[in-house]
Design a protein around this motif. Structure first.
Motif, short mmCIF file in Angstrom:
data_model
loop_
_atom_site.label_atom_id
_atom_site.label_comp_id
_atom_site.label_asym_id
_atom_site.label_seq_id
_atom_site.Cartn_x
_atom_site.Cartn_y
_atom_site.Cartn_z
N PHE A 41 5.12 -4.36 9.64
CA PHE A 41 3.97 -5.18 9.17
C PHE A 41 4.43 -6.68 9.43
N SER A 84 -4.00 -10.29 8.32
CA SER A 84 -4.79 -9.14 7.77
C SER A 84 -4.99 -8.12 9.20
N ASP A 144 -1.70 -5.77 8.88
CA ASP A 144 -1.11 -5.25 7.57
C ASP A 144 -1.25 -4.21 7.26
N THR A 145 -2.13 -3.24 8.12
CA THR A 145 -2.41 -1.88 7.84
C THR A 145 -2.15 -0.98 9.15
N GLN A 171 -2.10 3.26 10.23
CA GLN A 171 -2.83 4.52 9.85
C GLN A 171 -2.10 5.45 10.56
N TYR A 195 -3.20 4.57 0.92
CA TYR A 195 -4.68 5.25 0.96
C TYR A 195 -4.68 6.36 1.73
N ASN A 220 -9.88 5.91 4.59
CA ASN A 220 -10.08 4.01 5.01
C ASN A 220 -11.23 3.47 4.27
N PHE A 225 -2.94 5.72 5.31
CA PHE A 225 -3.25 4.38 5.32
C PHE A 225 -2.12 3.72 4.61
N LYS A 227 -0.80 -0.19 3.74
CA LYS A 227 -1.43 -1.46 3.74
C LYS A 227 -0.34 -2.41 2.86
N GLN A 263 -0.22 -5.83 1.29
CA GLN A 263 -0.97 -6.93 0.77
C GLN A 263 -0.10 -8.34 0.28
#
Length: 216
Positions: free
Chosen positions: A43, A70, A73-74, A76, A102, A105, A134, A136, A138
């Motif tokens: 990340f 941003s 930070d994700t 898939q 997640y 999406n 996903f 992420k 944060q």
């Protein structure tokens, strides 16, 4: 005294060059093969990551402080089998980040949220076949230098449940004649406890059968 020169045949020189080339190719290919099976994504460093996970892959996701934009930070993960995430380390002494899982999406609500007070379980978190996953991370504050997160992502094979209605010996009902015999797990009133079967007579012209009721 004359100097004696040794002339090496041209074929010998070419053979040595080819041998060196083959050895160099072997040592060059092996590390690439290993890298394709074990991959690390971090990340904040790897951005716009969309990965198709194969059965032989072993993927690690890391974060050890630093920037966290941003765009990076994700991650898939696509897959055609059951995908499981194992938390190997989750240390966030300053409560600086929140790790989110997640499945879709377009979902605004994470399936899982992990923070400094709610760390991931020791058990794996798995998603079904073809459900895109996903991850992420944060940011909750700028004090992220002490955060250490390590996840392992791998596909597993899930065995199909056995048919509980199939007899343990694999035998099917067999045809017989003269009398019908049925085994009951819950016997009706009037059943003789000393006998293991429930017997009753049928007309002689009736072709009866014997069915062994499997134990559920």
């Amino acid at each position: 005294m004359k100097e004696v020169k040794h002339i090496v045949p041209e074929d010998t020189v070419n053979f040595k060059e080819m041998k060196t080339l083959v050895i160099w190719m072997i040592f060059s290919i092996v590390p690439l093969h290993q890298a394709s099976e074990q991959t690390v994504y971090t990340f904040g460093q790897n951005c716009s990551v969309v990965i198709t996970v194969n059965p032989e892959d072993e993927i690690y996701v890391l974060y050890e402080g630093g920037s966290l934009s941003s765009a990076c930070d994700t991650f898939q993960f696509k897959h055609n089998s059951t995908l499981c995430i194992t938390s190997l380390n989750h240390d966030d002494p300053d409560c600086a980040v929140e790790l989110q899982y997640y499945i879709k999406n377009d979902s605004r609500t994470p399936e899982k949220r992990y923070t400094c007070t709610n760390r991931p379980d020791e058990d794996d978190y798995c998603v079904k076949e073809k459900e895109t996953m996903f991850l992420k991370l944060q940011s909750l504050s700028y004090n992220r230098q002490n955060v250490t997160i390590k996840l392992r992502i791998k596909l597993i094979e899930v065995e199909a449940p056995a048919n509980k209605y199939m007899p343990s010996n694999g035998a099917y009902p067999t045809q017989t004649s003269g009398q019908q015999t049925t085994n009951f797990s819950n016997e009706p009133a009037g059943y003789n406890p000393s006998s293991t079967t429930w017997n009753y007579s049928t007309p002689q012209d009736f072709s009866a059968f014997t069915y062994n009721n499997p134990v559920s």
